[in-house]
Motif scaffolding. Structure first.
Motif, mmCIF file in Angstrom:
data_model
loop_
_atom_site.group_PDB
_atom_site.id
_atom_site.type_symbol
_atom_site.label_atom_id
_atom_site.label_comp_id
_atom_site.label_asym_id
_atom_site.label_seq_id
_atom_site.Cartn_x
_atom_site.Cartn_y
_atom_site.Cartn_z
ATOM 1 N N LEU A 136 -56.289 1.651 -27.716
ATOM 2 C CA LEU A 136 -54.712 1.225 -26.781
ATOM 3 C C LEU A 136 -55.068 1.203 -25.302
ATOM 4 O O LEU A 136 -55.548 2.247 -25.193
ATOM 5 N N ILE A 137 -54.839 0.891 -24.968
ATOM 6 C CA ILE A 137 -55.134 -0.086 -22.962
ATOM 7 C C ILE A 137 -53.708 0.561 -22.299
ATOM 8 O O ILE A 137 -52.840 0.626 -22.678
ATOM 9 N N ASP A 138 -54.398 1.759 -21.029
ATOM 10 C CA ASP A 138 -53.528 2.134 -20.174
ATOM 11 C C ASP A 138 -52.542 1.087 -19.201
ATOM 12 O O ASP A 138 -52.602 1.597 -18.474
ATOM 13 N N THR A 139 -51.873 0.829 -19.583
ATOM 14 C CA THR A 139 -50.678 -0.139 -19.276
ATOM 15 C C THR A 139 -49.468 -0.529 -19.840
ATOM 16 O O THR A 139 -49.233 -0.519 -21.043
ATOM 17 N N GLY A 140 -49.098 -1.996 -19.732
ATOM 18 C CA GLY A 140 -47.753 -1.946 -20.236
ATOM 19 C C GLY A 140 -47.921 -3.162 -21.463
ATOM 20 O O GLY A 140 -48.952 -3.015 -21.640
ATOM 21 N N HIS A 141 -46.951 -4.347 -20.477
ATOM 22 C CA HIS A 141 -46.875 -5.497 -22.134
ATOM 23 C C HIS A 141 -48.126 -6.320 -21.338
ATOM 24 O O HIS A 141 -48.430 -6.449 -22.643
ATOM 25 N N PHE A 142 -47.824 -6.939 -20.556
ATOM 26 C CA PHE A 142 -48.609 -7.697 -20.411
ATOM 27 C C PHE A 142 -50.450 -7.859 -19.421
ATOM 28 O O PHE A 142 -50.419 -7.043 -19.022
ATOM 29 N N ALA A 143 -50.992 -6.711 -20.871
ATOM 30 C CA ALA A 143 -52.423 -6.087 -20.449
ATOM 31 C C ALA A 143 -52.920 -6.967 -19.743
ATOM 32 O O ALA A 143 -53.932 -6.657 -18.834
ATOM 33 N N LEU A 144 -54.072 -8.169 -20.104
ATOM 34 C CA LEU A 144 -54.593 -8.860 -19.261
ATOM 35 C C LEU A 144 -54.434 -8.936 -18.080
ATOM 36 O O LEU A 144 -55.627 -9.212 -17.261
ATOM 37 N N GLU A 145 -53.600 -8.700 -17.670
ATOM 38 C CA GLU A 145 -52.855 -9.580 -15.926
ATOM 39 C C GLU A 145 -53.636 -7.958 -15.638
ATOM 40 O O GLU A 145 -53.947 -7.854 -14.463
ATOM 41 N N ASP A 146 -53.324 -6.563 -16.097
ATOM 42 C CA ASP A 146 -53.768 -5.291 -15.714
ATOM 43 C C ASP A 146 -55.314 -4.814 -15.885
ATOM 44 O O ASP A 146 -55.988 -4.716 -14.930
ATOM 45 N N LYS A 147 -55.772 -5.302 -17.612
ATOM 46 C CA LYS A 147 -55.998 -4.025 -17.606
ATOM 47 C C LYS A 147 -57.865 -5.457 -18.288
ATOM 48 O O LYS A 147 -58.604 -5.148 -19.356
ATOM 49 N N ALA A 148 -57.749 -6.839 -17.804
ATOM 50 C CA ALA A 148 -59.081 -7.608 -18.256
ATOM 51 C C ALA A 148 -60.035 -6.939 -18.189
ATOM 52 O O ALA A 148 -61.283 -7.443 -18.789
ATOM 53 N N ASP A 149 -60.512 -6.646 -17.663
ATOM 54 C CA ASP A 149 -62.201 -6.215 -16.966
ATOM 55 C C ASP A 149 -62.381 -5.026 -18.235
ATOM 56 O O ASP A 149 -63.893 -5.143 -18.384
#
Length: 335
Positions: free
Chosen positions: A306-319
């Motif tokens: 589970l990644i600490d972000t929203g719907h379009f996770a790749l835009e925020d948490k690609a790293d």
């Protein structure tokens, strides 16, 4: 005359300094081909990845797709969500295409694919699955790992049910296969499913407004500066095309057909036990984490994040996500 002499001397010194500064550039220009190639390579020492933007006509519909990577490498199929297109994978593709043959299509009515008249074309998830399958047939692709997100999940599940032997692995990012994942956000859509009324259809137009499109990218994101505003500008421009809003309403209604497939999809998980990675934006209100946990029931070996972000996770948490994805594929997909 003295001032002129000083000026000439200063100019001469300046010219010599400029010449000295250009020496490295002159040396590079006459370097060996190997040296020149290294100079133009990426900082990691790899040549830049080239993504090709192509179209194929499938059943009379022009399907746009992005393609990159070696033609003989294992295939990774990227299936996008609403309201975006293969554009959502523009940054992921170069991160995978050094080792994999990456294919990311746009469904009809999305991105650069055709947007046929809805009175002459059925905008359904069944039809989307058929067209993606037809594209893969044209490209000669018989085995592939799938990355499914949002609408990409019901498209991908149709492919998996039709060709269970073709799927080498699954990457699931905010894509539903369990009714537990349809929470409060879905109540107005479920009301539309109940009676197909004009009143309930009109209530859903809020879902294609600029405010909602931006919300999908920014809600649940702690640092919005990490998300490019180009995303919602790009998506909204395509949603605002004449007739596109009605297409989206048709698809909201057709989404009801996915729920009866869930038992078959879950049975596929239990029988085939596909290697599966979940990288799920846990703050998503559209597909909340409630829909991620049930995968563990049917896939006991699922790799769960589970990644600490929203719907379009790749835009925020690609790293965070890209290393997980690359590691998973390197272990589960034969090269």
């Amino acid at each position: 005359m003295k001032d002129a002499s000083l000026a000439d001397t200063s100019a001469g010194l300046l010219d010599r300094r400029r010449f000295a500064l250009t020496l490295p550039l002159l040396a590079a220009s006459v370097a060996s081909p190997q040296t020149a190639s290294a100079a133009t390579a990426s900082p990691q020492g790899k040549a830049p990845i080239i993504t090709h933007h192509r179209t194929r006509t499938v059943d009379g519909i022009k399907i746009f797709y992005r393609e990159a990577g070696p033609a003989d490498a294992p295939v990774v199929l990227l299936l996008h969500g609403f309201p975006t297109s293969s554009h959502m994978f523009r940054n992921l593709i170069p991160e995978l295409a050094d080792r994999y043959h990456v294919i990311a299509p746009d469904y009809p009515g999305y991105g650069q694919s055709d947007m046929p008249d809805r009175t002459k074309f059925s905008y359904t998830f069944d039809r989307f699955g058929e067209l993606v399958d037809g594209l893969l047939v044209q490209l000669g692709v018989t085995r592939y790992a799938m990355y499914v997100m949002d609408y990409g999940a019901p498209v991908g599940w149709r492919l998996a049910l039709k060709h269970p032997e073709s799927v080498t692995a699954l990457i699931v990012q905010n894509g539903n296969a369990y009714e537990e994942g349809l929470k409060e956000f879905w109540n107005p859509i479920k009301a539309y499913w109940s009676d197909h009324s004009d009143e309930h259809r009109r209530a859903l137009y809020v879902l294609v407004t600029p405010e909602t499109t931006k919300f999908q990218y920014t809600d649940g994101v702690s640092d919005v500066s990490r998300v490019a505003p180009d995303n919602w500008v790009h998506d909204q421009a395509l949603l605002d095309r004449p007739g596109n809003a009605e297409i989206q309403m048709d698809l909201f209604y057709d989404y009801r057909t996915n729920l009866p497939l869930y038992p078959a999809v879950q049975a596929y998980f239990r029988k085939q036990q596909p290697s599966t990675l979940i990288v799920w934006g846990k703050n998503d209100k559209i597909f909340p984490a409630d829909g991620a946990y049930p995968y563990k029931r049917d896939l006991p070996n699922v790799e769960f994040h589970l990644i600490d972000t929203g719907h379009f996770a790749l835009e925020d948490k690609a790293d965070e996500m890209v290393p997980l994805i690359r590691d998973f594929l390197s272990r589960k997909v034969a090269t």
